[in-house]
Write an enzyme that holds these catalytic residues in place. Sequence first.
Site, PDB file in Angstrom:
ATOM      1  N   GLU A  14     -12.535   1.444  18.151  1.00 30.87           N
ATOM      2  CA  GLU A  14     -12.582   0.130  18.802  1.00 30.87           C
ATOM      3  C   GLU A  14     -14.003  -0.266  19.169  1.00 30.87           C
ATOM      4  O   GLU A  14     -14.311  -1.451  19.294  1.00 30.87           O
ATOM      5  CB  GLU A  14     -11.716   0.129  20.073  1.00 30.87           C
ATOM      6  CG  GLU A  14     -10.304  -0.350  19.800  1.00 30.87           C
ATOM      7  CD  GLU A  14      -9.471  -0.555  21.052  1.00 30.87           C
ATOM      8  OE1 GLU A  14      -8.267  -0.720  20.894  1.00 30.87           O
ATOM      9  OE2 GLU A  14     -10.008  -0.544  22.181  1.00 30.87           O
ATOM     10  N   HIS A  46      -4.186  22.836   4.581  1.00 32.52           N
ATOM     11  CA  HIS A  46      -3.094  22.978   3.603  1.00 32.52           C
ATOM     12  C   HIS A  46      -2.449  21.637   3.285  1.00 32.52           C
ATOM     13  O   HIS A  46      -1.363  21.579   2.714  1.00 32.52           O
ATOM     14  CB  HIS A  46      -2.075  23.987   4.132  1.00 32.52           C
ATOM     15  CG  HIS A  46      -2.683  25.345   4.327  1.00 32.52           C
ATOM     16  ND1 HIS A  46      -2.579  26.355   3.400  1.00 32.52           N
ATOM     17  CD2 HIS A  46      -3.487  25.829   5.326  1.00 32.52           C
ATOM     18  CE1 HIS A  46      -3.248  27.421   3.830  1.00 32.52           C
ATOM     19  NE2 HIS A  46      -3.814  27.111   4.995  1.00 32.52           N
ATOM     20  N   LYS A  66      -1.551  -9.499  17.930  1.00 31.93           N
ATOM     21  CA  LYS A  66      -0.806 -10.034  19.081  1.00 31.93           C
ATOM     22  C   LYS A  66      -0.472 -11.495  18.854  1.00 31.93           C
ATOM     23  O   LYS A  66       0.641 -11.945  19.123  1.00 31.93           O
ATOM     24  CB  LYS A  66      -1.636  -9.908  20.368  1.00 31.93           C
ATOM     25  CG  LYS A  66      -1.846  -8.498  20.834  1.00 31.93           C
ATOM     26  CD  LYS A  66      -2.565  -8.502  22.181  1.00 31.93           C
ATOM     27  CE  LYS A  66      -3.019  -7.107  22.556  1.00 31.93           C
ATOM     28  NZ  LYS A  66      -3.939  -7.098  23.684  1.00 31.93           N
TER      29      LYS A  66
HETATM   30  O1  PA5 Z   1      -9.904  -0.124  25.126  1.00 29.46           O
HETATM   31  C1  PA5 Z   1      -9.210  -1.100  25.355  1.00 29.46           C
HETATM   32  O2  PA5 Z   1      -9.625  -2.023  26.063  1.00 29.46           O
HETATM   33  C2  PA5 Z   1      -7.798  -1.220  24.832  1.00 29.46           C
HETATM   34  O3  PA5 Z   1      -7.461  -0.216  23.950  1.00 29.46           O
HETATM   35  C3  PA5 Z   1      -6.801  -1.200  25.978  1.00 29.46           C
HETATM   36  O4  PA5 Z   1      -6.957  -0.002  26.693  1.00 29.46           O
HETATM   37  C4  PA5 Z   1      -5.364  -1.336  25.505  1.00 29.46           C
HETATM   38  O5  PA5 Z   1      -5.223  -2.452  24.680  1.00 29.46           O
HETATM   39  C5  PA5 Z   1      -4.421  -1.501  26.706  1.00 29.46           C
HETATM   40  O6  PA5 Z   1      -4.777  -2.596  27.472  1.00 29.46           O
HETATM   41  P1  PA5 Z   1      -4.293  -2.809  28.935  1.00 29.46           P
HETATM   42  O7  PA5 Z   1      -4.763  -1.672  29.759  1.00 29.46           O
HETATM   43  O8  PA5 Z   1      -4.896  -4.116  29.354  1.00 29.46           O
HETATM   44  O9  PA5 Z   1      -2.789  -2.857  28.910  1.00 29.46           O
END
Ligand code: PA5
Length: 447
Positions: A287, A308, A422
């Site tokens: 990310e 394996h 989303k």
């Molecule tokens: O790193 C990030 O910001 C995302 O992966 C969030 O942790 C994930 O989408 C969950 O979001 P939230 O904590 O707002 O539910």
Amino acid sequence: MDTLKLDITHAYYFAENQFESNKDAAVEAVTDVNTGRAAGSDFLGWVNLPKEISADLLGQLKATAARLQENCDYVVCIGIGGSYLGAKAVISALSNNFADLVDPAPKRPRVLFAGQNIGEEYISELQELLKGKRFGIIVISKSGTTTEPAIAFRILKAQLEEAVGKDKAKDLIVAITDAQKGALRTMANQEGYETYVIPDNVGGRFSVLTPVGLLPIAVAGFDIEKLVAGAVNMMETTLHPGPDNPAETYARMRNALYQSGKKIEILVNYNPKLHYFSEWWKQLYGESEGKDGKGIFPASVDLTTDLHSMGQWIQEGERTIFETVISVRKPSVTQRIPEDAQNLDGINYLAGKRVDEVNKMAELGTMIAHVEGGVPNMKIEIHSLDEYTLGQLIYFFEKACGISGYMLGVNPFNQPGVEAYKKNMFALLEKPGYEKETAAIKEKLSK
Ligand code: PA5
């Protein structure tokens, strides 16, 4: 205290020129992270976080954990992405491999996870398991509006309220979310749940050392003070730019390899307890760096298991990969291979040796084979698997991630791409406010 050791020897000669020529960029990137002068500086709260966690907060977290431990046989942590993976990684790394089977009546609640998928069987089977059991919920969402955990929370909250009554249920629910905004904050205030705050300036994937990770880890019975102490140690070790900063060296080497055409990094472990640590690492790097058409693809394997299955590809597939091995120097137990009079399996040559010695030789032999096969190898050695070393490892990877992202030329602290699925999902589900998108996606699907 032992610190983690990074060895880049068997990566260096694959990208020597690139490594040498990005020395200044690496120093600049460390300074970017330390001073907050580059893109994404609003999300650098994790940089000094280990030193800023107060004794008061740790005390409160331990008190909440003790309350849940006393009243619950199961605690369900609801969250996804950064609101799930850090706790899962640390708890898995520190738990008995067979924790779920080994002790029919554990002294502490079992920590389970939900809201990290939308599997109908998953949530139904979890509900079935919790029927008639004493359970509590830690619901975690920074935005407070994420669909996956919201669905799981709605279902499990209703189950808990039905089982113990609304009044008692509220004492068994803890919410971790934004200080002000989001549906979860509104709900927690209205229902009177105990809450913890995720700081504004700490993004989800960097939040394991906030209550997001610390509370579930404490509930599972692990020492959060030691975890934080390990992170503080690594914060100091990685503070200054220069060749002695292991986070800088790791970031610099992986960028050098990327520039030399190695587009995939495999995080390798030789201990199945680290499986979820790799999942946490994949989110952190994926990310943070995968944007603007750039970024190393973070993958992982559990060895020797996956030798394996994936071993063939790693050894002889497209030469675009490099590997980073997490090696645990000292297992917590000693297990020797017994002598067998008949030796039908032919492994008497191993009799008397520790299982770990065989594992270490597998690790060394694999490194040599992979390097000879064209796979650069970096090794991160930690002394043992405990809270302190995990705290070190977490902070090491976080700091290196910030540095590496800046070296790559991206903002490591946003994740604009996560919104795309989303938007389509909401349009398909006809969420109010998405009327235009619904019409557009239906039109697209009808063609
Ligand atoms: O790193 C990030 O910001 C995302 O992966 C969030 O942790 C994930 O989408 C969950 O979001 P939230 O904590 O707002 O539910």
